[in-house]
Design a protein around this motif. Structure first.
Motif, PDB file in Angstrom:
ATOM      1  N   CYS A 160      91.184  85.120  70.759  1.00  0.00           N
ATOM      2  CA  CYS A 160      90.288  85.021  69.595  1.00  0.00           C
ATOM      3  C   CYS A 160      88.946  84.402  69.983  1.00  0.00           C
ATOM      4  O   CYS A 160      88.897  83.253  70.445  1.00  0.00           O
ATOM      5  CB  CYS A 160      90.933  84.195  68.496  1.00  0.00           C
ATOM      6  SG  CYS A 160      89.850  83.988  67.041  1.00  0.00           S
ATOM      7  N   PRO A 161      87.837  85.115  69.776  1.00  0.00           N
ATOM      8  CA  PRO A 161      86.522  84.578  70.156  1.00  0.00           C
ATOM      9  C   PRO A 161      86.031  83.469  69.236  1.00  0.00           C
ATOM     10  O   PRO A 161      85.062  82.777  69.560  1.00  0.00           O
ATOM     11  CB  PRO A 161      85.614  85.803  70.080  1.00  0.00           C
ATOM     12  CG  PRO A 161      86.257  86.697  69.066  1.00  0.00           C
ATOM     13  CD  PRO A 161      87.735  86.500  69.245  1.00  0.00           C
ATOM     14  N   TYR A 162      86.677  83.290  68.089  1.00  0.00           N
ATOM     15  CA  TYR A 162      86.258  82.268  67.128  1.00  0.00           C
ATOM     16  C   TYR A 162      87.172  81.043  67.107  1.00  0.00           C
ATOM     17  O   TYR A 162      87.008  80.165  66.273  1.00  0.00           O
ATOM     18  CB  TYR A 162      86.199  82.879  65.713  1.00  0.00           C
ATOM     19  CG  TYR A 162      85.162  83.963  65.580  1.00  0.00           C
ATOM     20  CD1 TYR A 162      83.816  83.659  65.487  1.00  0.00           C
ATOM     21  CD2 TYR A 162      85.536  85.302  65.576  1.00  0.00           C
ATOM     22  CE1 TYR A 162      82.847  84.658  65.369  1.00  0.00           C
ATOM     23  CE2 TYR A 162      84.588  86.309  65.458  1.00  0.00           C
ATOM     24  CZ  TYR A 162      83.245  85.980  65.365  1.00  0.00           C
ATOM     25  OH  TYR A 162      82.300  86.972  65.268  1.00  0.00           O
TER      26      TYR A 162
END
Length: 514
Positions: A160-162
């Motif tokens: 997950c990039p967030y």
């Protein structure tokens, strides 16, 4: 969390202070019933949903601080039940040492992975792509995890990039290197005592303070009040533990509590170093492929439980605590010795039949802080000690930090046999210690000296410490500079080593797990 004065820290300190005050003041044991109301006053709860629950938990913590067992929540009984049995100056720790107050437990989920509000519903949705079980779907533009399919691998979290996906584990279970904690039928934490080695990392990690170890504060103070001289054997990790107490006032500070005098466990560390150095030179590789240090009881017990086929490679040298106790009793016949240090597992070690004659009581720094508060000892007004605590080497004091034990042994070997080269591998935390022993069992560390420390960072990070471990490590380094000699082989007590090793043959120290 060590070094953080939180509500958990505050309550623990109040418990130890009130039990110490109860012992110093003496009188009717029925006063014990009033202590929860003194610690949790008023009518409105502060920490939990009910003030009655808060007092019930404090009551159980008080019992454990007296060395008593927990009471069953299903039976009506005053918290002072059996307290008169503990109002003595001789009482061993009765198992279990580490206890869970079930109605204080938050019933944390063992392990879960979930999507937080940080999910942006991105176009790429890599979380769904990396999930090996297809447990993630997109609903209303957001990622949703199917708990029935999820195997808690954490790949989605990493992708997950967030950082919107969270992987949670019960704190006490995550801290347990022995995998000894699971859930009972009500979802509350439960300890498998066949696995537990009493390292205390679970009680440090529980944010709800539901896990508690037993104490001998009361019994120690009763012994101090008797006619028998009681000596405080202070571990090297004492450096910087008590705020405002400089090293040149340690002796007078403990005398203010009633102790006859203070002895350094680092002296025993010097003797342990010499013994382990000699053992290594004699045993490795002629008689055994490698040797591991012995001073951490949780590490050595883990080896015996999980690696019985190679447990004999753990050094059989007496630990610094035992050697210091024997030396003190040899020099002061009839005295009692209290080991004061950072370690919960030392309480278990001192309960072994072969050691009870060496060490009478074990207290942590956190428990002793309660004694200082109960006696209202003002460090600022204390005079400086007439004698310095400088009978140990710098290497002996270095036992308090990870890597320090092996370094001391290597330095001793270099003095005894300058031509000998010693390879070293060390681990801290029982998870890493287990990995180290697995590799040793596979032959990866033949010829090595192995050091294992159950607490990440070494003894300065033990369950009974007060200060931030990193700061404590710096204080230990400062204390090493205050010593009068560098290496353990220079100890003036080395002539007593053979006598101390041969004392008390009633029990088999090497194989005693009782």
């Amino acid at each position: 969390m060590r070094g953080l004065y939180s509500s958990k820290t505050k309550i623990r300190h109040q418990i130890f202070t009130e039990v110490a005050r109860f012992a110093y003041e003496g009188g009717d044991y029925s006063k014990f019933e009033t202590l929860p109301y003194k610690i949790i006053p008023g009518e409105i709860s502060t920490y939990r949903e009910s003030i009655f629950l808060e007092r019930a938990i404090v009551g159980e913590r008080l019992r454990l601080a007296m060395g008593l067992p927990l009471l069953s929540a299903s039976e009506q009984a005053p918290i002072s039940t059996g307290v008169e049995e503990s109002m003595v100056d001789e009482k061993f720790y009765a198992p279990p040492l580490i206890n869970i107050i079930k109605f204080a437990c938050h019933s944390c989920p063992e392990k879960r992975v979930f999507v937080s509000d940080g999910c942006q519903g991105c176009l790429e949705h890599p979380c769904t792509e990396v999930c090996p079980k297809g447990a993630i779907s997109i609903q209303h533009g957001k990622s949703v995890i199917d708990d029935e399919k999820c195997i808690k691998c954490g790949k989605c979290k990493s992708a997950c990039p967030y950082n919107a996906i969270i992987k949670q584990e019960r704190p006490c279970a995550a801290a347990c290197g022995m995998k000894a904690i699971h859930s009972d039928e009500h979802g509350r934490a439960e300890i498998d005592y066949d696995k537990c080695v009493s390292c205390g990392m679970c009680l440090v990690s529980c944010p709800f303070s539901a896990i508690v170890d037993k104490s001998q504060i009361f019994q120690t103070i009763k012994a101090i009040q008797s006619d028998t001289p009681v000596y405080a054997a202070v571990a090297p990790a004492v450096a910087g533990q008590f705020a405002g107490l400089p090293s040149n006032k340690i002796r007078n500070a403990f005398k203010a509590l009633g102790f006859a005098d203070v002895v350094e466990v680092a002296v025993g560390a010097d003797l342990c170093t010499v013994e382990e150095a000699k053992d290594f030179m004699e045993e490795v590789p002629a008689k055994q492929p490698f040797m591991a240090t012995s001073c951490c009881p949780a590490w050595s017990m883990m080896a015996k439980k999980n690696f019985p086929t190679i447990a004999s490679n753990i050094s059989m040298a007496l630990t610094p605590m035992v050697l210091t106790g024997r030396l003190t009793k040899k020099q002061n016949p009839g005295c009692k010795v209290v080991f004061i240090g950072p370690c919960a597992a030392k309480k278990l070690e001192a309960s072994r039949r072969s050691i009870r004659s060496d060490i009478d009581f074990v207290l942590t720094f956190e428990e002793v802080a309660g004694m200082f508060s109960a006696k209202e000892v003002d460090f600022a007004t204390l005079s400086e000690d007439d004698e310095k605590l400088s009978f140990s080497s710098a290497d002996g004091r270095g036992f308090a930090v990870s890597g320090g034990v092996a370094k001391a042994v290597v330095n001793a070997i270099s003095k005894l046999d300058p031509e000998r080269e010693v390879k070293v591998a060390n681990a801290q935390g029982l998870d890493e210690c287990a990995k180290l022993l697995r590799m040793a069992k596979a032959g990866k560390y033949d010829g090595y000296l192995l050091e294992g420390m159950a607490c990440p960072g070494g003894c300065v990070a033990g369950a009974g410490t007060i200060n931030v471990p990193d700061k404590s490590a710096m204080e230990v380094l400062k204390s090493k500079k205050e010593t009068t000699f560098e290496g353990s082989v220079e100890t003036p007590f080395i002539s007593a080593l053979s006598t101390l090793e041969n004392m008390y043959h009633e029990f088999d120290y090497k194989n005693d797990n009782t």
